[in-house]
Design a protein around this motif. Sequence first.
Motif, PDB file in Angstrom:
ATOM      1  N   LYS A  68       0.838  -1.210   0.000  1.00  0.00           N
ATOM      2  CA  LYS A  68       0.000   0.000   0.000  1.00  0.00           C
ATOM      3  C   LYS A  68       0.873   1.261   0.000  1.00  0.00           C
ATOM      4  N   ILE A  69       1.950   1.232   0.807  1.00  0.00           N
ATOM      5  CA  ILE A  69       2.824   2.402   0.871  1.00  0.00           C
ATOM      6  C   ILE A  69       3.505   2.596  -0.475  1.00  0.00           C
ATOM      7  N   TRP A  70       3.962   1.492  -1.024  1.00  0.00           N
ATOM      8  CA  TRP A  70       4.610   1.534  -2.328  1.00  0.00           C
ATOM      9  C   TRP A  70       3.657   2.129  -3.366  1.00  0.00           C
ATOM     10  N   ALA A  71       2.407   1.635  -3.299  1.00  0.00           N
ATOM     11  CA  ALA A  71       1.409   2.120  -4.241  1.00  0.00           C
ATOM     12  C   ALA A  71       1.130   3.603  -4.005  1.00  0.00           C
ATOM     13  N   GLY A  72       1.051   3.982  -2.717  1.00  0.00           N
ATOM     14  CA  GLY A  72       0.715   5.356  -2.396  1.00  0.00           C
ATOM     15  C   GLY A  72       1.742   6.334  -2.937  1.00  0.00           C
ATOM     16  N   VAL A  73       3.028   5.965  -2.823  1.00  0.00           N
ATOM     17  CA  VAL A  73       4.082   6.842  -3.323  1.00  0.00           C
ATOM     18  C   VAL A  73       3.951   7.006  -4.831  1.00  0.00           C
ATOM     19  N   GLN A  74       3.510   5.934  -5.494  1.00  0.00           N
ATOM     20  CA  GLN A  74       3.385   6.010  -6.945  1.00  0.00           C
ATOM     21  C   GLN A  74       1.986   6.444  -7.380  1.00  0.00           C
ATOM     22  N   MET A  75       1.192   6.938  -6.431  1.00  0.00           N
ATOM     23  CA  MET A  75      -0.171   7.427  -6.689  1.00  0.00           C
ATOM     24  C   MET A  75      -1.040   6.354  -7.311  1.00  0.00           C
ATOM     25  N   ARG A  76      -0.858   5.103  -6.842  1.00  0.00           N
ATOM     26  CA  ARG A  76      -1.786   4.046  -7.205  1.00  0.00           C
ATOM     27  C   ARG A  76      -2.607   3.722  -5.973  1.00  0.00           C
ATOM     28  N   LYS A  77      -3.562   2.813  -6.138  1.00  0.00           N
ATOM     29  CA  LYS A  77      -4.369   2.439  -4.976  1.00  0.00           C
ATOM     30  C   LYS A  77      -3.815   1.222  -4.258  1.00  0.00           C
ATOM     31  N   GLY A  78      -3.107   0.370  -4.964  1.00  0.00           N
ATOM     32  CA  GLY A  78      -2.630  -0.850  -4.334  1.00  0.00           C
ATOM     33  C   GLY A  78      -3.749  -1.850  -4.215  1.00  0.00           C
ATOM     34  N   PRO A  79      -3.512  -2.967  -3.529  1.00  0.00           N
ATOM     35  CA  PRO A  79      -4.555  -3.988  -3.416  1.00  0.00           C
ATOM     36  C   PRO A  79      -5.757  -3.434  -2.677  1.00  0.00           C
ATOM     37  N   ASN A  80      -6.924  -3.470  -3.297  1.00  0.00           N
ATOM     38  CA  ASN A  80      -8.108  -2.889  -2.635  1.00  0.00           C
ATOM     39  C   ASN A  80      -9.353  -3.711  -2.888  1.00  0.00           C
ATOM     40  N   VAL A  81      -9.205  -4.955  -3.322  1.00  0.00           N
ATOM     41  CA  VAL A  81     -10.386  -5.716  -3.715  1.00  0.00           C
ATOM     42  C   VAL A  81     -10.833  -6.685  -2.622  1.00  0.00           C
ATOM     43  N   VAL A  82      -9.873  -7.426  -2.058  1.00  0.00           N
ATOM     44  CA  VAL A  82     -10.241  -8.465  -1.089  1.00  0.00           C
ATOM     45  C   VAL A  82     -10.445  -7.824   0.280  1.00  0.00           C
ATOM     46  N   GLY A  83     -11.686  -7.843   0.761  1.00  0.00           N
ATOM     47  CA  GLY A  83     -11.967  -7.285   2.071  1.00  0.00           C
ATOM     48  C   GLY A  83     -11.999  -5.765   2.023  1.00  0.00           C
ATOM     49  N   PRO A  84     -12.403  -5.108   3.133  1.00  0.00           N
ATOM     50  CA  PRO A  84     -12.436  -3.649   3.164  1.00  0.00           C
ATOM     51  C   PRO A  84     -11.024  -3.077   3.012  1.00  0.00           C
ATOM     52  N   PHE A  85     -10.795  -2.158   2.112  1.00  0.00           N
ATOM     53  CA  PHE A  85      -9.497  -1.537   1.796  1.00  0.00           C
ATOM     54  C   PHE A  85      -8.455  -2.581   1.404  1.00  0.00           C
ATOM     55  N   GLY A  86      -8.879  -3.767   0.988  1.00  0.00           N
ATOM     56  CA  GLY A  86      -7.917  -4.801   0.634  1.00  0.00           C
ATOM     57  C   GLY A  86      -7.232  -5.436   1.830  1.00  0.00           C
ATOM     58  N   LEU A  87      -7.843  -5.276   3.029  1.00  0.00           N
ATOM     59  CA  LEU A  87      -7.190  -5.745   4.251  1.00  0.00           C
ATOM     60  C   LEU A  87      -6.937  -7.245   4.262  1.00  0.00           C
ATOM     61  N   LEU A  88      -7.768  -8.000   3.542  1.00  0.00           N
ATOM     62  CA  LEU A  88      -7.625  -9.449   3.586  1.00  0.00           C
ATOM     63  C   LEU A  88      -6.787  -9.985   2.430  1.00  0.00           C
ATOM     64  N   GLN A  89      -6.141  -9.088   1.684  1.00  0.00           N
ATOM     65  CA  GLN A  89      -5.364  -9.486   0.508  1.00  0.00           C
ATOM     66  C   GLN A  89      -4.325 -10.554   0.852  1.00  0.00           C
ATOM     67  N   SER A  90      -3.589 -10.352   1.973  1.00  0.00           N
ATOM     68  CA  SER A  90      -2.531 -11.298   2.321  1.00  0.00           C
ATOM     69  C   SER A  90      -3.092 -12.688   2.574  1.00  0.00           C
ATOM     70  N   PHE A  91      -4.307 -12.741   3.165  1.00  0.00           N
ATOM     71  CA  PHE A  91      -4.882 -14.048   3.460  1.00  0.00           C
ATOM     72  C   PHE A  91      -5.314 -14.736   2.172  1.00  0.00           C
ATOM     73  N   ALA A  92      -5.801 -13.955   1.221  1.00  0.00           N
ATOM     74  CA  ALA A  92      -6.152 -14.521  -0.078  1.00  0.00           C
ATOM     75  C   ALA A  92      -4.904 -15.065  -0.765  1.00  0.00           C
ATOM     76  N   ASP A  93      -3.804 -14.287  -0.719  1.00  0.00           N
ATOM     77  CA  ASP A  93      -2.547 -14.747  -1.313  1.00  0.00           C
ATOM     78  C   ASP A  93      -2.078 -16.025  -0.642  1.00  0.00           C
ATOM     79  N   PHE A  94      -2.229 -16.048   0.676  1.00  0.00           N
ATOM     80  CA  PHE A  94      -1.821 -17.216   1.454  1.00  0.00           C
ATOM     81  C   PHE A  94      -2.540 -18.466   0.964  1.00  0.00           C
TER      82      PHE A  94
END
Lengths: 359, 209
Positions: free
Chosen positions: A41-67
Motif C-alpha cells: 500500500k505504501i509503495w502504491a501510495g508513493v506512486q499514486m496508485r491504490k494498491g490492493p483494494n479488492v479483497v476485504g475492506p481496503f484490501g485488508l484481507l489481501q494477504s490471506f487470499a494470497d496465502f
Amino acid sequence: MGAQSFWATPGGWTVLTVLQILAVMIWILLSLAFLLLADRKIWAGVQMRKGPNVVGPFGLLQSFADFGKFLLKEIVIPSGADKTVFLLAPLVAFTLGFGAWAVIPLAPGWVVSNINVGVLYLFAISSLGVYGIIMGGWASNSKYPFLGSLRSAAQMVSYEVSIGFVIVTVIILSGTLNLQQIVTQQSGGFWNWYVFGGPGGLTAKAMALVMVPMAWIFFISGLAETNRPPFDLPEAESELVAGYAVEYSSTPYLLFQIGEYANIVLICAMTTILFFGGWQAPIDFAFVHHWPATGQSFYGFMWFFLKVIFFFFLVAMAKAIVPRYRYDQLMRLGWKVFLPTSLVAVVAVAAWRVFGMQA
Amino acid sequence: MALQAIAFYLMAAVTLASGFAVVSARNPVHSVLFLISAFFSAAGLFVLMGAEFLAMLLVVVYVGAVAVLFLFVVMMLDVDFAALRQGFARYMPLGGLVAGALAVEMVVVSSTVATQGAARLNDNPMARGAGAAANVTNAEAIGRVLYTNYVYFFQAAGMVLLVAMIGAIVLTLRHKPGVRRQVIADQVARTPKSGMRVVSLKPGEGVSE
C-alpha cells in the motif's frame, strides 16, 4: 496451589514455553500479513496508485487470499534440481526467520528466552539467513537462481561485517550482551536511548555524535542484509528475473517470502532494541509506574510495536523512493564506507568508555 | 541429568554422523552442508557445557562466515571426482596412519584433561568453570582471561591473522593496465550542468560540434 506447582515442573515449563513460542509466532505471522499489505500500500501510495483494494475492506484481507492461493498451488520441482536441498532451503529460511525472535524482548518480562548472549544469538541467526538463499539458488540447478544466490551470499557476508561492528559499539556502551538489560538501561526518556549516547547525564550526549550515524549505518546495512530495495540485487528482476526464487512456486516460495519478511521486521526490531529504547516510552510518565505489572507490559509492548512499525514504514518508503544500487556501488558502500566508519566508531566508543564515562 | 545425557548423546551422534558424511558424501556441496550440520551440533554441545558464548562464536565465525565461503567456492568449482579417487589406494596407508595418530593423541589429551578436571572438581566444588564461582557471565569470564593472562597470545593471534590477510591480498593483487574502472567520486560529482548540454536547433539543421 496445584496449578502453581504444575508450572514449576519440567512438563509444565515445557508447555508454558511452547505456548509462549506459539504466541510470538502467531503474533508475528498475523503482523506480517498486514505489514506485507502495508508494504504494498505504501509503495502504491508513493506512486499514486491504490494498491490492493479488492479483497476485504481496503484490501485488508489481501494477504490471506494470497496465502490461500500459495497453499493450493502445485509445488513444481525442476527435474535437474537437487530435490532434498531444494526443499530444505525454504525451510531453513523460514525457521531462521522465526528462530531469532526467541530472544527479542517484546515488553518488560515478555521474552521467550532471556539468555545472556542474546545479541550474539541474534547476530548468529541473522548471519545464517544466507544459507536458505544459497542452498535454494544452487539446488535449483539453473543460471539465474545461481547468479542470484552468489550475489546474495557476497552481499550478506559483506554487510554482516559492518552490522557486527555497529552492534559492538552498543555492546561496549551497555556492557552487556543481554537484550533485556540493554533495553532496561535505556529507561527514563528518549534522551537515554543509545542512539543519543545512552544513559549517563549530559556528558553521555557527546556519544550521540557517534551513535546517530551508527544507527543510520545499522539500518542501511539491515536493508542490505535482508535483500531489500535499494539493495535487492539477488532478485533484481530486470537482470535476474527473480534471482534465487525463480524456480520456486507455491508453498516453498511462500516460506521464502515469509522468512524474508520476518527478517525485515527482525531488523526493525533490532534497530528498536539496540538504538531506540525497545519497549521504553519516549517520555517516562510517572503514572504508568502505578499500573499493575500486566498493564505496564502491554504499555511497553505498544511502544515496541509502534517503533517497529515506524521502522518498517521507513523500509517500505526506501523501496518506493530509492533507485536500485549497482553491484560495484553496493560493494563499495559496504567495504569502503561502512566498514571503516564503524571501525573508527568502535575505537571512539571504546576510548570514551575507558576515559570519559566515569567523569 | 538424564535429559542432559540424552541431549549430549543425540548431538554427539549427529556431530559424528555429519563429520563422517562430510568425507563420504559424493557431492562436495553436500559435504559442506554436512560440515555446517557438524558445526551446529558442536555448538549445541558447547551450550550443554554451559559455554554459550563459545557456542555463539562457533556459529557466527564458522557457520556464518567460514562455511559460507567454503560453499561459495565449492559451488563454483567443477570437481572431477573420478580423478580425485584415482590415487585412493595409494594414499590410503599414509592417510590411515595420520588419522590413527590423531585419534590416539586426541584420546590421550582428552583423558588427561578429564582426569585433571575431575580432580579439581573434587578439590573445590566452587571451581566448576570460571563463571560459576564469581557469578560472572561466560563472555565476561573469557574476556577477563583473554585480556590478562593470555593477552600476548591473543595479540599474536591477531597479528598472524593480519599477516595472513595481507599475504592473501598481495598474492592475488593484479594491476591490469587498460581496464576502465568506476570512479565513484566523479560519478557523484556529476551535475546536470556538467552531464548535459541544451542545444536549441532550427528545423532542418543538424548539430555541429
